[in-house]
Design an enzyme around this catalytic site. Sequence first.
Site, PDB file in Angstrom:
ATOM      1  N   HIS A 125      84.917 -68.850 -24.651  1.00  0.00           N
ATOM      2  CA  HIS A 125      83.997 -68.920 -23.646  1.00  0.00           C
ATOM      3  C   HIS A 125      83.485 -68.165 -22.383  1.00  0.00           C
ATOM      4  CE1 HIS A 125      80.904 -71.035 -21.582  1.00  0.00           C
ATOM      5  NE2 HIS A 125      80.330 -71.759 -22.716  1.00  0.00           N
TER       6      HIS A 125
ATOM      7  N   GLU B  64      78.881 -65.099 -26.490  1.00  0.00           N
ATOM      8  CA  GLU B  64      79.448 -65.942 -27.468  1.00  0.00           C
ATOM      9  C   GLU B  64      78.963 -65.805 -28.685  1.00  0.00           C
ATOM     10  OE1 GLU B  64      79.092 -70.288 -25.794  1.00  0.00           O
ATOM     11  OE2 GLU B  64      78.582 -69.222 -24.517  1.00  0.00           O
TER      12      GLU B  64
ATOM     13  N   HIS C 185      79.688 -77.994 -27.912  1.00  0.00           N
ATOM     14  CA  HIS C 185      81.538 -76.904 -28.104  1.00  0.00           C
ATOM     15  C   HIS C 185      82.590 -78.118 -28.824  1.00  0.00           C
ATOM     16  CE1 HIS C 185      79.243 -73.691 -26.335  1.00  0.00           C
ATOM     17  NE2 HIS C 185      79.594 -74.533 -25.034  1.00  0.00           N
TER      18      HIS C 185
HETATM   19  C1  BGC Z   1      76.096 -73.224 -23.600  1.00  0.00           C
HETATM   20  C2  BGC Z   1      75.747 -73.997 -22.500  1.00  0.00           C
HETATM   21  C3  BGC Z   1      76.613 -74.517 -21.370  1.00  0.00           C
HETATM   22  C4  BGC Z   1      77.465 -74.114 -21.314  1.00  0.00           C
HETATM   23  C5  BGC Z   1      78.206 -74.590 -21.116  1.00  0.00           C
HETATM   24  C6  BGC Z   1      77.049 -72.455 -22.775  1.00  0.00           C
HETATM   25  O1  BGC Z   1      77.826 -72.173 -23.982  1.00  0.00           O
HETATM   26  O2  BGC Z   1      75.291 -72.861 -24.064  1.00  0.00           O
HETATM   27  O3  BGC Z   1      74.311 -74.355 -22.219  1.00  0.00           O
HETATM   28  O4  BGC Z   1      75.742 -74.992 -20.415  1.00  0.00           O
HETATM   29  O5  BGC Z   1      78.233 -73.080 -22.357  1.00  0.00           O
HETATM   30  O6  BGC Z   1      78.993 -74.185 -19.942  1.00  0.00           O
END
Ligand code: BGC
Length: 380
Positions: A214, A345, A142
């Site tokens: 998210h 997402e 991310h």
């Molecule tokens: C990911 C997870 C991650 C989470 C974090 C998601 O988008 O796929 O693996 O732990 O985000 O909050």
Amino acid sequence: MMLKKLMTGIFIILLFSIVNLACTFNHSNSSTMNAIAKLTKAPFGSIEGQEITQYTLTNVNGMQLGIINYGGALTKIITKAKDSSWGDVLTGFDSLSGFTQKANPYFGAIIGRYANRIAKGKYKVDGIEYHAALNNNGQSLHGGLKGFDKVVWTATPLAGDSSLQLNYISKDGEEGYPGNLKIQVVYTLTANNSIKIEYTATTDKTTVINLTNHSYFNLSAGKSPTIYDHILQMNANQYTPVDTVLIPTGEILDVKGTPMDFTQPKRIGDDIDKVQGGYDHNWILNKAAGLQEVTNVYDPLSGRVLTVATTEPGLQFYSGNFLDGSLTHTKNGINYIKHGALTLETQHYPDAPNQSKFQSTILKPGEVYTQTTVYTFSTK
Ligand code: BGC
């Protein structure tokens, strides 16, 4: 006689006026609904000397959307249940301290420069190797240590009071990504209960980009502690399997006959135990280019339905596997436990910069990156 005629005349004029008034009212209700949208602002603390503001958009139906300029995060989505009661379907915090805590799992935030994972943070652009900041089991997740979820965006309410525009410039080299990237995100709350998210970006050097939002949803609005009873349907016949650190293996597998199959509506709790830790995968959407409805989730308890349309080729369905009840400053002190909420997402595939079979995530100078995703709320 004269008086009777006069009275009849007055009566007819009155009747006309009432009918006219009703028509005008109806007309303004349907065609200028956005004009009745409302946008309010409230201070939400400050970080490194920068003021954080919460913007609340309210549509004609009373649905509310909260947004802060820290991380461009959504803070609340208040929608009606089938029994007409209102509830907040978004996980979140009651204050900025919640959002800035280290363990904040990206609640409601804009994710970039690269959503999802890049293996060991390494990738090449135009033959040059770059190293994105590592922040997750030796991988880059991310956007790295300080992704777009942890920066302060410039917020501008747009005319009509139903949209908020956010802008951010990510400097050349930030978190290991080349090029000065100018990003714009516009959140719109429509009169038919949709949250439209429109992303655009341009760069001055070739770079990689993958933007998403998210938000974590629990459509019961606090009534069910988990999302096991939510019923999910995805227009996706394939997914990208991952290794132990959640990096795609590069294979593309069929969902048919596996716990990953959501082509028909399925209770999330039905097969979740068959997937190590729960769902945290990228599904390959059955779609052509352009904005298309790709998935929906239904909560039988509240009757709420969330439908997702996107221009993106992939969807990470994450079942909140790492939520463990330890977050502080949560809204109403709610304990967000494992599988307490889900994310949908919309994105390009994880680790695409290192995977030749995946659609390219390269953005060159002169090109405009765009992505649009629409979350629509209804009941049934
Ligand atoms: C990911 C997870 C991650 C989470 C974090 C998601 O988008 O796929 O693996 O732990 O985000 O909050």
